[in-house]
Design a protein around this motif. Structure first.
Motif, PDB file in Angstrom:
ATOM      1  N   PHE A  79       0.800  -1.166  -0.035  1.00  0.00           N
ATOM      2  CA  PHE A  79       0.043   0.022  -0.007  1.00  0.00           C
ATOM      3  C   PHE A  79       1.089   1.287  -0.050  1.00  0.00           C
ATOM      4  CE2 PHE A  79      -2.898  -3.026   1.547  1.00  0.00           C
ATOM      5  CZ  PHE A  79      -4.041  -2.673   0.714  1.00  0.00           C
ATOM      6  N   PHE A  80       2.043   1.328   0.837  1.00  0.00           N
ATOM      7  CA  PHE A  80       2.569   2.770   1.066  1.00  0.00           C
ATOM      8  C   PHE A  80       3.458   2.762  -0.110  1.00  0.00           C
ATOM      9  CE2 PHE A  80       5.141   0.206   4.142  1.00  0.00           C
ATOM     10  CZ  PHE A  80       6.436   0.360   3.464  1.00  0.00           C
ATOM     11  N   THR A  81       3.865   1.524  -0.907  1.00  0.00           N
ATOM     12  CA  THR A  81       4.672   1.695  -1.900  1.00  0.00           C
ATOM     13  C   THR A  81       3.903   2.277  -3.014  1.00  0.00           C
ATOM     14  OG1 THR A  81       6.159  -0.143  -1.044  1.00  0.00           O
ATOM     15  CG2 THR A  81       6.285   0.248  -3.497  1.00  0.00           C
ATOM     16  N   PHE A  82       2.805   1.601  -3.423  1.00  0.00           N
ATOM     17  CA  PHE A  82       2.078   2.162  -4.654  1.00  0.00           C
ATOM     18  C   PHE A  82       1.732   3.514  -4.438  1.00  0.00           C
ATOM     19  CE2 PHE A  82       0.105  -1.455  -7.310  1.00  0.00           C
ATOM     20  CZ  PHE A  82       1.195  -2.092  -7.364  1.00  0.00           C
ATOM     21  N   GLN A  83       1.306   4.119  -3.090  1.00  0.00           N
ATOM     22  CA  GLN A  83       0.796   5.516  -2.782  1.00  0.00           C
ATOM     23  C   GLN A  83       2.075   6.128  -3.185  1.00  0.00           C
ATOM     24  OE1 GLN A  83      -1.226   5.880   0.769  1.00  0.00           O
ATOM     25  NE2 GLN A  83      -0.436   7.666   1.379  1.00  0.00           N
ATOM     26  N   ALA A  89      -4.182  -0.886   5.283  1.00  0.00           N
ATOM     27  CA  ALA A  89      -4.724  -1.522   3.910  1.00  0.00           C
ATOM     28  C   ALA A  89      -5.743  -0.593   3.435  1.00  0.00           C
ATOM     29  CB  ALA A  89      -5.585  -2.730   4.783  1.00  0.00           C
ATOM     30  N   GLY A  90      -5.216   0.640   3.197  1.00  0.00           N
ATOM     31  CA  GLY A  90      -5.867   1.525   2.341  1.00  0.00           C
ATOM     32  C   GLY A  90      -6.993   2.181   2.761  1.00  0.00           C
ATOM     33  N   PRO A  91      -8.020   2.634   2.172  1.00  0.00           N
ATOM     34  CA  PRO A  91      -7.803   2.847   0.813  1.00  0.00           C
ATOM     35  C   PRO A  91      -6.334   3.615   0.280  1.00  0.00           C
ATOM     36  CG  PRO A  91      -9.817   3.890   1.542  1.00  0.00           C
ATOM     37  CD  PRO A  91      -8.761   3.863   2.561  1.00  0.00           C
ATOM     38  N   SER A 104     -14.288  -4.557   3.177  1.00  0.00           N
ATOM     39  CA  SER A 104     -15.085  -3.538   3.221  1.00  0.00           C
ATOM     40  C   SER A 104     -15.337  -2.847   4.535  1.00  0.00           C
ATOM     41  CB  SER A 104     -16.439  -3.732   2.405  1.00  0.00           C
ATOM     42  OG  SER A 104     -17.203  -4.727   3.230  1.00  0.00           O
ATOM     43  N   GLY A 105     -15.389  -3.823   5.754  1.00  0.00           N
ATOM     44  CA  GLY A 105     -15.517  -3.311   6.929  1.00  0.00           C
ATOM     45  C   GLY A 105     -13.956  -2.582   7.340  1.00  0.00           C
ATOM     46  N   TYR A 106     -12.726  -2.985   6.948  1.00  0.00           N
ATOM     47  CA  TYR A 106     -11.845  -2.173   7.214  1.00  0.00           C
ATOM     48  C   TYR A 106     -11.832  -0.811   6.678  1.00  0.00           C
ATOM     49  CZ  TYR A 106      -6.981  -0.877   7.639  1.00  0.00           C
ATOM     50  OH  TYR A 106      -5.841  -0.002   7.952  1.00  0.00           O
ATOM     51  N   SER A 107     -12.236  -0.787   5.140  1.00  0.00           N
ATOM     52  CA  SER A 107     -12.239   0.474   4.458  1.00  0.00           C
ATOM     53  C   SER A 107     -13.417   1.632   5.181  1.00  0.00           C
ATOM     54  CB  SER A 107     -12.731   0.136   3.112  1.00  0.00           C
ATOM     55  OG  SER A 107     -11.745  -0.475   2.584  1.00  0.00           O
ATOM     56  N   LEU A 113      -7.563   0.571  -5.870  1.00  0.00           N
ATOM     57  CA  LEU A 113      -6.521  -0.057  -6.392  1.00  0.00           C
ATOM     58  C   LEU A 113      -6.808  -0.071  -8.048  1.00  0.00           C
ATOM     59  CD1 LEU A 113      -4.231  -1.923  -6.488  1.00  0.00           C
ATOM     60  CD2 LEU A 113      -5.807  -3.955  -6.270  1.00  0.00           C
ATOM     61  N   SER A 114      -8.144  -0.180  -8.365  1.00  0.00           N
ATOM     62  CA  SER A 114      -8.622  -0.213  -9.651  1.00  0.00           C
ATOM     63  C   SER A 114      -8.158   1.028 -10.150  1.00  0.00           C
ATOM     64  CB  SER A 114     -10.155  -0.350  -9.685  1.00  0.00           C
ATOM     65  OG  SER A 114     -10.589  -1.575  -9.026  1.00  0.00           O
TER      66      SER A 114
END
Length: 490
Positions: A128-132, A165-167, A249-252, A290-291
């Motif tokens: 996550f933090f790499t893509f960001q 874990a995002g978003p 979705s609960g985490y988000s 992610l999409s």
């Protein structure tokens, strides 16, 4: 630290929110942001202290690369070389920790060698933090990034509601909000905004603790069985299908809800994806950030849909293979990504050369395709996935039908699970369709809260429902122990 732990719910989150707003009221916006950085780093290190140096190194390297790219845009240096260095660093670190073991196994298999390496512990949230930060560097290269304050950048990367874990957030979405804190734009989250945040957070906690964790023992039991009946194989796949959705979705939801307590709006990550009537529509609703990242930083750079049908189909397939590999180092993820890429190819060809199918038929095909491909996503290896899918479509119903529920109750560590599932004899043969109906037809948390439409006011009855959902989730937590979110593995 887990969102679904009593330490986070009753100590960490209230303390951080209270101190943050106290500092804002005192006119110390810079100190408030610095406090958020410290709290977020503590939140990250609480899981495992050894992960912290890599996160700090990644932040420092990418921050100064962004500064260098900004100066290059002003006419000094070579932007392409700097961007290449940034990509090499970020992808190199990700490849070493996440893919080195898999690549070594592949090299040994192809070359007949027997090299080995010490097992590496995957740093939390590295994907996550790499893509960001890759997105940040690319946008610096294009001249789209204009906020370079170090504390702001640290908050952008480490903000604890979305860190693990995002978003996957974009600097254009986040940095202006944090910068507004200094100007007093977000000085104190109003009562309506806080109520909306608590409402969304409570629904997310309920999804994770009461729904996802109730399906988890069934999914775990099914994937650990050597032989499954046809009905139990379908129970296994459906259990994981619902577990994964309600877990992530609960985490988000909890991330969005917690961020609202600081006056920050995170992007929506889920919009009832199991309602989708096509695979394209599914990916517009599932893990939306992610999409979007894959579209903007993989599909479009490959040429997107501007280079003719054949290259467009190639770009779709490659993009989803990247999406599969992003989730993990293993053939199961490659197959899963490839299947979704092929499905996108088939849909594009269908939409070009065939009539649109009825929505109900499109939904039926899409949901079953998603359910089947999740088996590859969850299975530890291809042999397990093949065994479960083979049992799902076996003409002979081999195995002991009904054993799955018993195995799940034996494995569950929460006494309430055995009471609810075992005491009421809620066989998933009819519980799963009930949950499916609620998933497809009930309004999701974004719709219930008005978050997707930008509204914040909530009627009192919704606040009461959220309080009841929160109380029930806490009851489940006190009866057992908090479980790790599934996307922590990615």
């Amino acid at each position: 630290m887990l969102f679904n732990s009593t330490t986070f719910l009753f100590l960490f989150l209230p303390l951080v929110v209270l101190a943050y707003h106290c500092l804002l009221r005192l006119g110390r916006a810079g100190a408030a942001k610095a406090w958020l950085v410290i709290a977020s780093l503590y939140f990250y290190a609480y899981w495992k202290l050894e992960y912290l140096p890599l996160l700090l190194l990644s932040i420092v390297v990418n921050y100064y690369l962004g500064i260098a790219l900004a100066k290059t845009r002003e006419g000094r240096g070579h932007a392409g070389a700097l961007l290449g260095l940034g990509l090499f660093f970020n992808l190199g670190v990700l490849a070493y920790f996440k893919y080195a073991g898999f690549l070594l196994e592949l090299f040994n298999a192809l070359g007949g060698s027997d090299f080995s390496m010490a097992a590496l512990v995957l740093p939390l949230a590295i994907s996550f933090f790499t893509f960001q930060q890759i997105a940040y560097l690319v946008d610096c290269y294009k001249g789209f990034a204009h906020e370079y304050g170090f504390v702001n950048y640290c908050v952008f990367v480490t903000f604890f509601p979305q860190l693990i874990a995002g978003p996957i957030v974009h600097h254009k979405q986040m940095m202006p909000q944090f910068a507004a804190v200094a100007a007093g734009g977000n000085s104190v989250a109003g009562s309506a905004l806080a109520a909306q945040g608590l409402f969304i957070f409570a629904l997310g906690l309920f999804k994770k603790v009461c729904v996802a964790d109730s399906f988890a023992p069934l999914a775990d039991a099914g994937f650990s069985q050597a032989v499954l009946s046809r009905s139990d194989a379908w129970l296994t796949s459906l259990s994981y299908t619902f577990q994964l959705y309600y877990d992530f979705s609960g985490y988000s939801d909890m991330a969005i809800g917690a961020a609202l307590l600081f006056g920050i709006r995170l992007p929506v990550n889920f919009l009832s994806p199991y309602r989708a009537s096509s695979i394209r529509e599914f990916w517009r609703m599932w893990h939306i950030t992610l999409s979007t990242w894959l579209r903007d930083y993989v599909f479009i750079p490959l040429g997107g849909s501007q280079s003719g049908t054949r290259k467009t189909l190639r770009n779709l397939l490659l993009t989803f293979l990247v999406g599969g590999i992003w989730h993990g180092a293993g053939w199961t993820f490659i197959v899963w990504g490839g299947m979704h890429g092929l499905a996108m190819v088939v849909q594009r060809l269908w939409s070009t050369f065939a009539r649109p199918m009825p929505r109900w038929l499109g939904w039926l095909l899409t949901f079953n395709f998603i359910n089947i491909t999740w088996v590859f996503f969850r299975a530890p290896d291809l042999a397990t996935a093949q065994r479960i899918i083979g049992a799902m479509f076996s003409p002979a119903d081999s195995g002991l039908s009904g054993v799955l529920l018993y195995q799940a109750m034996q494995q569950a560590d929460n006494p309430l699970y055995s009471i609810v599932v075992g005491g009421l004899n809620l066989s998933l043969l009819w519980l799963a369709p009930l949950v499916l109906l609620a998933t497809v037809f009930a309004r999701n948390s974004m719709e219930q809260s008005g978050y997707d439409a930008g509204a914040i006011a909530l009627p009192n009855w919704k606040i009461v429902i959220a309080a009841c959902a929160f109380a029930l989730a806490v009851l489940f937590l006190l009866a057992g122990s908090p479980s790790v979110f599934l996307y922590f593995n990615f």
